[in-house]
Design an enzyme around this catalytic site. Structure first.
Site, PDB file in Angstrom:
ATOM      1  N   ASN A 131       2.349  -6.947   1.318  1.00 52.59           N
ATOM      2  CA  ASN A 131       2.028  -6.590   2.713  1.00 52.59           C
ATOM      3  C   ASN A 131       0.536  -6.382   2.970  1.00 52.59           C
ATOM      4  O   ASN A 131       0.066  -6.579   4.079  1.00 52.59           O
ATOM      5  CB  ASN A 131       2.877  -5.421   3.224  1.00 52.59           C
ATOM      6  CG  ASN A 131       2.700  -4.161   2.444  1.00 52.59           C
ATOM      7  OD1 ASN A 131       2.205  -4.191   1.312  1.00 52.59           O
ATOM      8  ND2 ASN A 131       3.109  -3.042   3.003  1.00 52.59           N
ATOM      9  N   LYS A 154       0.575  -7.905 -11.786  1.00 46.78           N
ATOM     10  CA  LYS A 154       1.602  -8.791 -11.250  1.00 46.78           C
ATOM     11  C   LYS A 154       1.634  -8.592  -9.741  1.00 46.78           C
ATOM     12  O   LYS A 154       1.985  -7.512  -9.264  1.00 46.78           O
ATOM     13  CB  LYS A 154       2.984  -8.441 -11.828  1.00 46.78           C
ATOM     14  CG  LYS A 154       4.055  -9.410 -11.345  1.00 46.78           C
ATOM     15  CD  LYS A 154       5.403  -8.748 -11.171  1.00 46.78           C
ATOM     16  CE  LYS A 154       6.391  -9.665 -10.472  1.00 46.78           C
ATOM     17  NZ  LYS A 154       5.932 -10.208  -9.179  1.00 46.78           N
ATOM     18  N   GLU A 228       3.827   4.237  -5.711  1.00 43.77           N
ATOM     19  CA  GLU A 228       3.557   4.265  -4.264  1.00 43.77           C
ATOM     20  C   GLU A 228       4.689   3.480  -3.609  1.00 43.77           C
ATOM     21  O   GLU A 228       4.665   2.253  -3.614  1.00 43.77           O
ATOM     22  CB  GLU A 228       2.211   3.598  -3.962  1.00 43.77           C
ATOM     23  CG  GLU A 228       1.012   4.259  -4.588  1.00 43.77           C
ATOM     24  CD  GLU A 228       0.514   5.461  -3.789  1.00 43.77           C
ATOM     25  OE1 GLU A 228       1.087   5.768  -2.730  1.00 43.77           O
ATOM     26  OE2 GLU A 228      -0.437   6.097  -4.248  1.00 43.77           O
ATOM     27  N   LEU A 229       5.682   4.184  -3.083  1.00 44.21           N
ATOM     28  CA  LEU A 229       6.900   3.489  -2.647  1.00 44.21           C
ATOM     29  C   LEU A 229       7.033   3.506  -1.115  1.00 44.21           C
ATOM     30  O   LEU A 229       6.045   3.624  -0.417  1.00 44.21           O
ATOM     31  CB  LEU A 229       8.098   4.115  -3.359  1.00 44.21           C
ATOM     32  CG  LEU A 229       7.933   4.209  -4.889  1.00 44.21           C
ATOM     33  CD1 LEU A 229       9.123   4.876  -5.542  1.00 44.21           C
ATOM     34  CD2 LEU A 229       7.665   2.845  -5.521  1.00 44.21           C
ATOM     35  N   CYS A 262       3.909   0.642   4.662  1.00 47.43           N
ATOM     36  CA  CYS A 262       4.691   1.738   4.069  1.00 47.43           C
ATOM     37  C   CYS A 262       4.636   2.982   4.937  1.00 47.43           C
ATOM     38  O   CYS A 262       5.646   3.632   5.174  1.00 47.43           O
ATOM     39  CB  CYS A 262       4.173   2.040   2.669  1.00 47.43           C
ATOM     40  SG  CYS A 262       2.388   2.276   2.633  1.00 47.43           S
TER      41      CYS A 262
HETATM   42  P1  NAP Z   1       9.157  -4.959  -3.785  1.00 50.91           P
HETATM   43  O1  NAP Z   1      10.230  -5.932  -3.589  1.00 50.91           O
HETATM   44  O2  NAP Z   1       9.442  -3.729  -4.552  1.00 50.91           O
HETATM   45  O3  NAP Z   1       7.930  -5.742  -4.404  1.00 50.91           O
HETATM   46  C1  NAP Z   1       6.739  -5.108  -4.774  1.00 50.91           C
HETATM   47  C2  NAP Z   1       6.254  -5.690  -6.082  1.00 50.91           C
HETATM   48  O4  NAP Z   1       7.145  -5.274  -7.117  1.00 50.91           O
HETATM   49  C3  NAP Z   1       6.264  -7.203  -6.121  1.00 50.91           C
HETATM   50  O5  NAP Z   1       5.186  -7.652  -6.927  1.00 50.91           O
HETATM   51  C4  NAP Z   1       7.594  -7.509  -6.800  1.00 50.91           C
HETATM   52  O6  NAP Z   1       7.624  -8.767  -7.409  1.00 50.91           O
HETATM   53  C5  NAP Z   1       7.620  -6.416  -7.819  1.00 50.91           C
HETATM   54  N1  NAP Z   1       8.938  -6.079  -8.361  1.00 50.91           N
HETATM   55  C6  NAP Z   1      10.037  -5.709  -7.677  1.00 50.91           C
HETATM   56  N2  NAP Z   1      11.039  -5.402  -8.533  1.00 50.91           N
HETATM   57  C7  NAP Z   1      10.546  -5.569  -9.783  1.00 50.91           C
HETATM   58  C8  NAP Z   1      11.069  -5.431 -11.092  1.00 50.91           C
HETATM   59  N3  NAP Z   1      12.318  -5.019 -11.305  1.00 50.91           N
HETATM   60  N4  NAP Z   1      10.272  -5.702 -12.140  1.00 50.91           N
HETATM   61  C9  NAP Z   1       9.001  -6.105 -11.959  1.00 50.91           C
HETATM   62  N5  NAP Z   1       8.441  -6.269 -10.747  1.00 50.91           N
HETATM   63  C10 NAP Z   1       9.201  -6.005  -9.674  1.00 50.91           C
HETATM   64  O7  NAP Z   1       8.587  -4.439  -2.407  1.00 50.91           O
HETATM   65  P2  NAP Z   1       8.402  -5.266  -1.097  1.00 50.91           P
HETATM   66  O8  NAP Z   1       9.668  -5.206  -0.365  1.00 50.91           O
HETATM   67  O9  NAP Z   1       7.809  -6.584  -1.375  1.00 50.91           O
HETATM   68  O10 NAP Z   1       7.265  -4.362  -0.409  1.00 50.91           O
HETATM   69  C11 NAP Z   1       7.529  -3.485   0.555  1.00 50.91           C
HETATM   70  C12 NAP Z   1       7.817  -2.094   0.005  1.00 50.91           C
HETATM   71  O11 NAP Z   1       6.611  -1.559  -0.548  1.00 50.91           O
HETATM   72  C13 NAP Z   1       8.195  -1.174   1.126  1.00 50.91           C
HETATM   73  O12 NAP Z   1       9.206  -0.290   0.724  1.00 50.91           O
HETATM   74  C14 NAP Z   1       6.902  -0.428   1.409  1.00 50.91           C
HETATM   75  O13 NAP Z   1       7.098   0.796   2.072  1.00 50.91           O
HETATM   76  C15 NAP Z   1       6.337  -0.297   0.045  1.00 50.91           C
HETATM   77  N6  NAP Z   1       4.873  -0.059   0.104  1.00 50.91           N
HETATM   78  C16 NAP Z   1       4.410   1.156  -0.262  1.00 50.91           C
HETATM   79  C17 NAP Z   1       3.044   1.442  -0.177  1.00 50.91           C
HETATM   80  C18 NAP Z   1       2.515   2.785  -0.568  1.00 50.91           C
HETATM   81  O14 NAP Z   1       1.311   2.899  -0.788  1.00 50.91           O
HETATM   82  N7  NAP Z   1       3.326   3.803  -0.684  1.00 50.91           N
HETATM   83  C19 NAP Z   1       2.161   0.459   0.282  1.00 50.91           C
HETATM   84  C20 NAP Z   1       2.674  -0.792   0.653  1.00 50.91           C
HETATM   85  C21 NAP Z   1       4.042  -1.033   0.544  1.00 50.91           C
HETATM   86  P3  NAP Z   1       8.321 -10.034  -6.677  1.00 50.91           P
HETATM   87  O15 NAP Z   1       7.556 -10.276  -5.439  1.00 50.91           O
HETATM   88  O16 NAP Z   1       8.180 -11.097  -7.697  1.00 50.91           O
HETATM   89  O17 NAP Z   1       9.748  -9.669  -6.403  1.00 50.91           O
END
Ligand code: NAP
Length: 460
Positions: A131, A154, A228-229, A262
């Site tokens: 994002n 990654k 950071e979720l 987020c």
């Molecule tokens: P996501 O699916 O969790 O993906 C984030 C990263 O994690 C990607 O690089 C993804 O790889 C990787 N990933 C996911 N599952 C994994 C696993 N089991 N093993 C290794 N890598 C893994 O999150 P998203 O949906 O793209 O992003 C949005 C989320 O991020 C929202 O919940 C948002 O609120 C949160 N966010 C939080 C913050 C903060 O600072 N708190 C900032 C921005 C976003 P792939 O792309 O290859 O699946």
């Protein structure tokens, strides 16, 4: 295809990349470990030269970097430019302040002298979301490289070109081989990276599901992690709010980055006496947004990052309505190519409705009407998440009192100017743990070593 950029404005595939082989991964980890052995001995001034050069390169090529983000994940061009500039600010900020943040701290024991010194710990594994395809990388690269750590990263599967561009940026800035390495790897390879003894820490920004998986893996290996979720931030409008100030922030807070932030304002909790007025003005402002190509500077409503993101959001809205929520506006995909979602307002969301607890990652407003301040605070706190939130009132002291009682990592009064290089960022509860940015972000992966000196006689 493992890593693929698809333009969400029209669904066209731009570029695809295979996962790297295990042999290539091993080579990357070995290079990172070897780089750490020299990088950790560099002075802050030497590291700052690299980081400042990277910041200057980002600023010199804002449009090139921004265009890639817009193409890969649909961010509007103006927002993408802002992200690139902000990423440069973060790199430059740590180049300037790292030495002071990590300076030895003198302690005052009863006997002898003591201090705590900070030293780098090694190779860190960072997993980052799409994002904010550059800002998220700058948030780890700035502090951690200045601290003397090195990174293997990654990035999300849908922004491989941004990931490669950022790695190239640091290389062009003079970072030695192994200081920052982009890994095009699978989840299974990611698990093996966490298990690898050369990895000293794990930093994730991403979803709850990813957090559970990576934090568990890091924990099993007794490795420090930061998470950071997601979030479901409350936007609390008190009865004395200045709506001329509040409404534009409400629109920005929900719609910035296509609603895919987020800490976006997600639950609008409005006191009854002002609720009708707020809702009418908010709806009018949302209706004025103009969907279109995010490359077009006149567009005010871009696509979601991918078709999958759109399908998931539509399903969440359907489930909310089936669960008893009223749809006050939108709720459908926009009839045009690309992954566009109508601006949507859901109301009458009761506990038990999945929408009451879930995060909506897109232009969907959850609207709640409450009787008074106490009910607003209770509702804001009735969430599994605890990332941020905001309070809107003409009485700043009242706003601060309410902010103090909301259980999150960050609260904002009469603004949601979320992130600054100077300010710590992070959450509690299911929003994760640890902090990035500010003076705190750089402390997460350094060894805080106590050194006590002085001739002290042994106890008899
Ligand atoms: P996501 O699916 O969790 O993906 C984030 C990263 O994690 C990607 O690089 C993804 O790889 C990787 N990933 C996911 N599952 C994994 C696993 N089991 N093993 C290794 N890598 C893994 O999150 P998203 O949906 O793209 O992003 C949005 C989320 O991020 C929202 O919940 C948002 O609120 C949160 N966010 C939080 C913050 C903060 O600072 N708190 C900032 C921005 C976003 P792939 O792309 O290859 O699946």
């Amino acid at each position: 295809m493992a890593y693929q950029s698809v333009n969400p404005n029209d669904g066209k595939v731009l570029k695809s990349f295979e996962h790297m082989s295990n042999a290539q991964l091993e080579k990357s980890l070995a290079a990172a470990e070897s780089c750490f052995q020299t990088w950790k001995h560099k002075s802050y001034a030497e590291r700052a030269i690299v980081l400042n050069r990277a910041a200057a390169l980002l600023r010199a090529h804002v449009d090139d970097f921004a265009k890639l983000a817009t193409l890969e994940m649909g961010k509007r061009m103006a927002e993408a430019r802002g992200e690139v500039a902000f990423s440069a600010d973060i790199l430059a900020y740590y180049a300037e302040h790292a030495e002071a943040f990590l300076a030895p701290v003198k302690l005052h024991p009863k006997n002898g002298e003591a201090h705590v010194e900070s030293s780098p710990t090694g190779v860190l594994f960072c997993v980052e979301p799409w994002n904010f395809p550059y800002y998220q990388l700058a948030r780890v690269a700035g502090p951690q490289l200045m601290a003397g750590n090195v990174l293997v990263v990654k990035h999300a599967a849908c922004v491989p070109q941004c990931a490669i561009a950022f790695e190239g940026l640091l290389r062009d800035a003079g970072a030695p081989v192994g200081a920052y390495t982009n890994l095009l790897i699978s989840y299974e390879q990611s698990d093996r990276v966490i298990d690898d003894p050369r990895i000293r820490g794990v930093a994730l920004t991403g979803s709850l599901a990813a957090g559970r998986s990576l934090a568990a893996r890091a924990g099993r290996n007794l490795k420090k992690s930061t998470m950071e979720l997601g979030g479901s931030d409350a936007f609390i409008v008190l009865d004395d709010a200045d709506l001329d100030l509040t409404i534009p922030w409400a629109v920005w807070g929900r719609m910035f980055n296509g609603g895919q932030t987020c800490c976006a304002a997600k639950r609008f909790i409005v006191l009854d006496s002002i609720a009708d007025q707020f809702l009418a003005k908010f709806k009018t402002a949302l209706e004025a947004l103009k969907p279109g190509d995010p490359m077009d500077e006149t567009t005010t409503h871009g696509p979601l990052s991918s078709e999958a993101a759109l399908v998931q959001l539509l399903a969440q809205v359907d489930a909310a309505v089936k669960g008893g929520a009223s749809l006050l506006m939108g709720g459908k995909r926009i009839a045009r190519p690309g992954s566009f979602m109508q601006t949507t307002i859901l109301a009458d969301i009761r506990p038990g409705n999945p929408a009451f607890r879930d995060e909506f990652f897109g232009p969907v407003v959850s609207f709640y009407r409450v009787k008074g301040e106490e009910e607003a605070i209770a509702l804001a706190n009735d969430s599994d998440f605890g990332l941020g939130g905001s309070v809107w009132t003409r009485d700043e002291a009242r706003g601060k009192r309410v902010a103090s009682r909301v259980d999150t990592g960050m609260m904002f009064v009469n603004n949601i100017d979320w992130a600054d290089a100077e300010l710590p960022f992070g959450g509690i509860k299911s929003s994760g743990y640890g902090r990035e940015l500010g003076h705190m972000g750089i402390q997460e992966f350094v060894n805080k070593k106590l050194v006590r000196t002085g001739h002290i006689a042994a106890p008899v």
